[in-house]
Design an enzyme around this catalytic site. Structure first.
Site, PDB file in Angstrom:
ATOM      1  N   ASP A 175       0.824  -1.203   0.000  1.00  0.00           N
ATOM      2  CA  ASP A 175       0.000   0.000   0.000  1.00  0.00           C
ATOM      3  C   ASP A 175       0.863   1.259   0.000  1.00  0.00           C
ATOM      4  OD1 ASP A 175      -2.775  -0.713  -0.004  1.00  0.00           O
ATOM      5  OD2 ASP A 175      -2.508  -1.569   1.987  1.00  0.00           O
ATOM      6  N   VAL A 176       1.859   1.286   0.869  1.00  0.00           N
ATOM      7  CA  VAL A 176       2.677   2.496   0.999  1.00  0.00           C
ATOM      8  C   VAL A 176       3.576   2.678  -0.218  1.00  0.00           C
ATOM      9  CG1 VAL A 176       4.412   3.665   2.392  1.00  0.00           C
ATOM     10  CG2 VAL A 176       2.563   2.405   3.514  1.00  0.00           C
TER      11      VAL A 176
END
Length: 417
Positions: A175-176
């Site tokens: 996600d990051v």
């Protein structure tokens, strides 16, 4: 919990993207992480949150309790009912003023509201339309994805856990990083727009990000012709590259990764018999002899305390690390003294939390906090006024349930205008 102290308060906070407006239509982590990176770099990021309660990560508990406060600093929040035509019209009006749109909703969701790429790029031909999805276009693109899902199907869980026990990584790495790659693509598209005046559509994929992380292991398999072992069962590249227990029960990681470091380590800890053994003269020889070397190294650790070993490893220039828990990082002296933590106030109140700044520096300064994490709809009135709506029009939208906004008498979260 310690407070965060910048290294030099006199150094101005760099905001190289000042003047760029970003509209966020997203939730969870991947999209908000992209927006946070752009916001930290100075963009005016407007987070459009749905009624009735906004981004669902505002109320997550357990392992998701930190999502919203971590990935939504330096943004403004406007609360709009996107299911109603008047709410969709407000978003279109906002997009007309924007340079970038960031979205990570389900495939087709924006198109059904008349807010897809074709509609918005026709409205604003200079718009950079950034979509963050579970998968880039292909056979999987309509699947539902989560960080855990792509870790399992993309090899990361296999590589993290011991054999037969796939284990997700201990952070939302896809996600990051997916948000980071999207931000890089946005910056590249803005650069192209500077030259030709045209907007672009850019995409980032959660699964593709995970596969990118697996590239080194894929290359290893191709080059060696052998299956890749999970990290806990891998053959280390160096003889001493492991976690050891000290005499006082602490744990330290130590890597000895060059011939010079090997000689220095053996000399300092009186392991001359290993240092002078011609069968251990090269790194491949030492790797092959790990079963012989590691017990001797383990005895060295057991003969010393962690506090006693750390300054020696520092003096010898050896790569080492204590085993640290996330909550220990609040008091890390390097982070505290270098400006690596910034005090972020939760939107629902409570003491400020020192959270990590972007891991970059520009002209001697770290991108920092200039706007606290917004309350739900905190900036709705301000944003609509900027779009030209007067008080009566805003009041009607509030009355009709098209927008939400806290009372203007409540304190705002902005820390710097």
């Amino acid at each position: 919990m310690a407070s965060a102290h910048p290294a030099d308060a006199a150094v101005p906070v760099p905001r190289p993207l000042a003047g760029v407006r970003v509209v966020e239509l997203d939730h969870m982590v991947m999209g908000p992480a992209c927006g946070m990176i752009l916001a930290d770099l100075g963009a005016d990021v407007v987070k459009v949150e749905p009624l009735p309660a906004g981004d669902k990560t505002r109320t997550l508990t357990g392992s998701g309790a930190g999502f919203f406060v971590t990935y939504n600093r330096n943004k403004r929040s406007v609360a709009v009912d996107l299911t109603k035509p008047d709410g969709q019209a407000l978003v279109r009006r906002l997009v007309e003023t924007a340079d970038v749109l960031v979205e990570n909703l389900r495939p087709g969701a924006l198109e059904r509201m008349g807010l897809g790429y074709a509609a918005l790029s026709a409205l604003n031909p200079r718009l950079i339309f950034c979509s963050l999805k579970g998968f880039l276009p292909g056979p999987y693109e309509h699947r539902t994805a989560l960080d855990e899902v792509v870790q399992m199907m993309g090899g990361l869980a296999y590589m993290t856990g011991p054999p037969g026990r796939p284990l997700r990584a201990g952070a939302s790495v896809n996600d990051v990083m997916g948000g980071l790659f999207a931000a890089v693509a946005v910056l590249a598209a803005l650069r192209e727009r500077d030259m030709d005046g045209r907007g672009r559509q850019v995409r980032a994929g959660l699964f593709e990000n995970n596969v990118f992380l697996m590239g080194q292991h894929m290359a290893q398999a191709a080059l060696t012709g052998r299956p890749v072992a999970p990290m806990p069962a891998r053959q280390a590249a160096w003889a001493i590259y492991d976690v050891f227990t000290t005499g006082d029960g602490e744990q330290l990681f130590l890597g000895v990764v060059s011939d010079g470091q090997w000689r220095a380590f053996c000399t300092r800890f009186k392991l001359e018999s290993l240092r002078d053994d011609p069968e251990l003269a090269t790194n491949p020889q030492r790797v092959a002899a790990r079963p012989r070397i590691l017990p001797a190294v383990a005895r060295v650790f057991l003969d010393h305390s962690a506090r006693g070993l750390v300054p020696v490893f520092e003096e010898l220039g050896l790569p080492y690390a204590p085993i640290v828990k996330p909550e220990d990082l609040f008091d890390d002296p390097h982070l505290r003294q270098s400006g690596g933590l910034m005090p972020v106030t939760p939107p629902n109140g409570g003491p400020a939390i020192p959270l990590p700044a972007l891991p970059v520096e520009i002209d001697g300064a770290r991108p920092g906090l200039y706007r606290d994490v917004p309350r739900f709809g905190e900036h709705t009135r301000d944003l609509l006024a900027e779009l030209g709506l007067d008080d009566d029009a805003i009041a009607r939208l509030l009355q009709d349930g098209i927008i939400a906004a806290p009372s203007p008498s409540l304190p705002q979260g902005d820390t710097v205008p």
